[in-house]
Motif scaffolding. Structure first.
Motif, PDB file in Angstrom:
ATOM      1  N   VAL A 178       4.825  -2.963  13.158  1.00 36.45           N
ATOM      2  CA  VAL A 178       3.465  -2.460  12.997  1.00 36.45           C
ATOM      3  C   VAL A 178       3.478  -0.956  13.243  1.00 36.45           C
ATOM      4  CG1 VAL A 178       1.115  -2.567  13.902  1.00 36.45           C
ATOM      5  CG2 VAL A 178       2.447  -4.645  13.657  1.00 36.45           C
ATOM      6  N   LEU A 179       2.808  -0.211  12.367  1.00 38.50           N
ATOM      7  CA  LEU A 179       2.739   1.245  12.481  1.00 38.50           C
ATOM      8  C   LEU A 179       1.602   1.640  13.413  1.00 38.50           C
ATOM      9  CD1 LEU A 179       3.179   2.048   8.698  1.00 38.50           C
ATOM     10  CD2 LEU A 179       4.922   2.204  10.470  1.00 38.50           C
ATOM     11  N   THR A 180       1.829   2.644  14.260  1.00 40.24           N
ATOM     12  CA  THR A 180       0.802   3.161  15.158  1.00 40.24           C
ATOM     13  C   THR A 180      -0.086   4.129  14.388  1.00 40.24           C
ATOM     14  OG1 THR A 180       2.339   2.983  17.013  1.00 40.24           O
ATOM     15  CG2 THR A 180       0.407   4.375  17.327  1.00 40.24           C
ATOM     16  N   GLU A 181      -1.384   3.919  14.468  1.00 41.95           N
ATOM     17  CA  GLU A 181      -2.345   4.739  13.724  1.00 41.95           C
ATOM     18  C   GLU A 181      -2.873   5.862  14.608  1.00 41.95           C
ATOM     19  OE1 GLU A 181      -6.826   4.243  11.940  1.00 41.95           O
ATOM     20  OE2 GLU A 181      -5.532   2.499  11.962  1.00 41.95           O
ATOM     21  N   ILE A 182      -2.830   7.088  14.082  1.00 39.30           N
ATOM     22  CA  ILE A 182      -3.365   8.262  14.773  1.00 39.30           C
ATOM     23  C   ILE A 182      -4.309   8.967  13.805  1.00 39.30           C
ATOM     24  CG2 ILE A 182      -2.827  10.468  15.860  1.00 39.30           C
ATOM     25  CD1 ILE A 182      -0.029   9.303  16.460  1.00 39.30           C
ATOM     26  N   ARG A 183      -5.523   9.228  14.242  1.00 42.40           N
ATOM     27  CA  ARG A 183      -6.503   9.914  13.389  1.00 42.40           C
ATOM     28  C   ARG A 183      -6.522  11.390  13.750  1.00 42.40           C
ATOM     29  NH1 ARG A 183     -11.598   5.824  12.680  1.00 42.40           N
ATOM     30  NH2 ARG A 183     -10.373   4.134  11.781  1.00 42.40           N
ATOM     31  N   ARG A 196     -11.213  -4.200  10.771  1.00 42.27           N
ATOM     32  CA  ARG A 196     -10.080  -4.007  11.676  1.00 42.27           C
ATOM     33  C   ARG A 196      -8.829  -4.183  10.834  1.00 42.27           C
ATOM     34  NH1 ARG A 196     -11.000  -1.544  15.918  1.00 42.27           N
ATOM     35  NH2 ARG A 196      -9.258  -2.528  16.967  1.00 42.27           N
ATOM     36  N   GLY A 197      -8.048  -3.135  10.710  1.00 42.97           N
ATOM     37  CA  GLY A 197      -6.871  -3.216   9.867  1.00 42.97           C
ATOM     38  C   GLY A 197      -5.664  -2.589  10.519  1.00 42.97           C
ATOM     39  N   SER A 198      -4.537  -2.803   9.893  1.00 43.04           N
ATOM     40  CA  SER A 198      -3.295  -2.252  10.392  1.00 43.04           C
ATOM     41  C   SER A 198      -2.296  -2.215   9.251  1.00 43.04           C
ATOM     42  CB  SER A 198      -2.767  -3.107  11.542  1.00 43.04           C
ATOM     43  OG  SER A 198      -1.695  -2.454  12.179  1.00 43.04           O
ATOM     44  N   SER A 210       0.816  -1.211   0.000  1.00 48.12           N
ATOM     45  CA  SER A 210       0.000   0.000   0.000  1.00 48.12           C
ATOM     46  C   SER A 210       0.853   1.267   0.000  1.00 48.12           C
ATOM     47  CB  SER A 210      -0.920   0.009   1.221  1.00 48.12           C
ATOM     48  OG  SER A 210      -1.748  -1.115   1.222  1.00 48.12           O
ATOM     49  N   THR A 211       2.096   1.158  -0.421  1.00 47.92           N
ATOM     50  CA  THR A 211       3.014   2.287  -0.379  1.00 47.92           C
ATOM     51  C   THR A 211       2.487   3.482  -1.175  1.00 47.92           C
ATOM     52  OG1 THR A 211       4.796   0.669  -0.218  1.00 47.92           O
ATOM     53  CG2 THR A 211       5.431   2.930  -0.690  1.00 47.92           C
ATOM     54  N   ILE A 256       5.304  -0.426   2.375  1.00 49.28           N
ATOM     55  CA  ILE A 256       4.334  -0.350   3.473  1.00 49.28           C
ATOM     56  C   ILE A 256       3.235  -1.361   3.157  1.00 49.28           C
ATOM     57  CG2 ILE A 256       2.716   1.101   4.723  1.00 49.28           C
ATOM     58  CD1 ILE A 256       4.425   3.510   3.719  1.00 49.28           C
ATOM     59  N   ASP A 257       3.067  -2.334   4.045  1.00 48.28           N
ATOM     60  CA  ASP A 257       2.060  -3.376   3.857  1.00 48.28           C
ATOM     61  C   ASP A 257       0.877  -3.117   4.768  1.00 48.28           C
ATOM     62  OD1 ASP A 257       3.570  -4.943   2.018  1.00 48.28           O
ATOM     63  OD2 ASP A 257       4.784  -5.658   3.687  1.00 48.28           O
ATOM     64  N   CYS A 258      -0.334  -3.239   4.221  1.00 45.02           N
ATOM     65  CA  CYS A 258      -1.548  -3.064   5.016  1.00 45.02           C
ATOM     66  C   CYS A 258      -2.442  -4.283   4.848  1.00 45.02           C
ATOM     67  CB  CYS A 258      -2.305  -1.815   4.586  1.00 45.02           C
ATOM     68  SG  CYS A 258      -1.410  -0.289   4.932  1.00 45.02           S
ATOM     69  N   TRP A 259      -3.228  -4.573   5.872  1.00 46.06           N
ATOM     70  CA  TRP A 259      -4.165  -5.676   5.832  1.00 46.06           C
ATOM     71  C   TRP A 259      -5.404  -5.269   6.605  1.00 46.06           C
ATOM     72  CZ3 TRP A 259       0.385  -5.465   8.386  1.00 46.06           C
ATOM     73  CH2 TRP A 259       0.348  -5.517   9.771  1.00 46.06           C
TER      74      TRP A 259
END
Length: 110
Positions: free
Chosen positions: A86-91, A77-79, A37-38, A69-72
């Motif tokens: 694993v990247l920390t997600e901030i909205r 529920r994804g990351s 998903s880069t 960058i890999d996403c699933w």
């Protein structure tokens, strides 16, 4: 005579069934990921990332977008991960609606 013919047919069908190869379709890719998903990310340190409203997510990483960058996702529920972490997600709110936000992913080396 009829018994011999039926026995021969049964043996032929049984032999063909034993010698027939099983189905060997190519395995499908996992629809839930991980996928590359880069292209959906832009570095948070790039000034162009803050121009007009963008659908791309921001990433704060020492690698920027130079590493994959890999996403699933599964059941909403994804990351995402980069370089095995694993990247920390901030909205970050980007408007007046609760659903109007921009996502910042932060690389944590620890």
């Amino acid at each position: 005579m009829l018994k011999k013919v039926l026995a021969g047919v049964a043996l032929a069908i049984g032999g063909a069934a034993l010698l027939a190869p099983t189905a060997s379709a190519a395995p499908e890719d996992n629809p839930f990921g991980p996928t590359d998903s880069t292209a959906n990310f832009v570095s948070a340190f790039d000034p162009a990332a803050y121009g007009a409203a963008s659908a791309t997510s921001l990433i704060a990483s020492p690698f920027g977008t130079s590493r994959q960058i890999d996403c699933w996702s599964f059941h909403a529920r994804g990351s995402c991960s980069q370089n095995g972490r694993v990247l920390t997600e901030i909205r970050i709110p980007a408007g007046s609606s609760e659903w109007d936000y921009r996502t910042l992913y932060v690389y944590n080396p620890f």
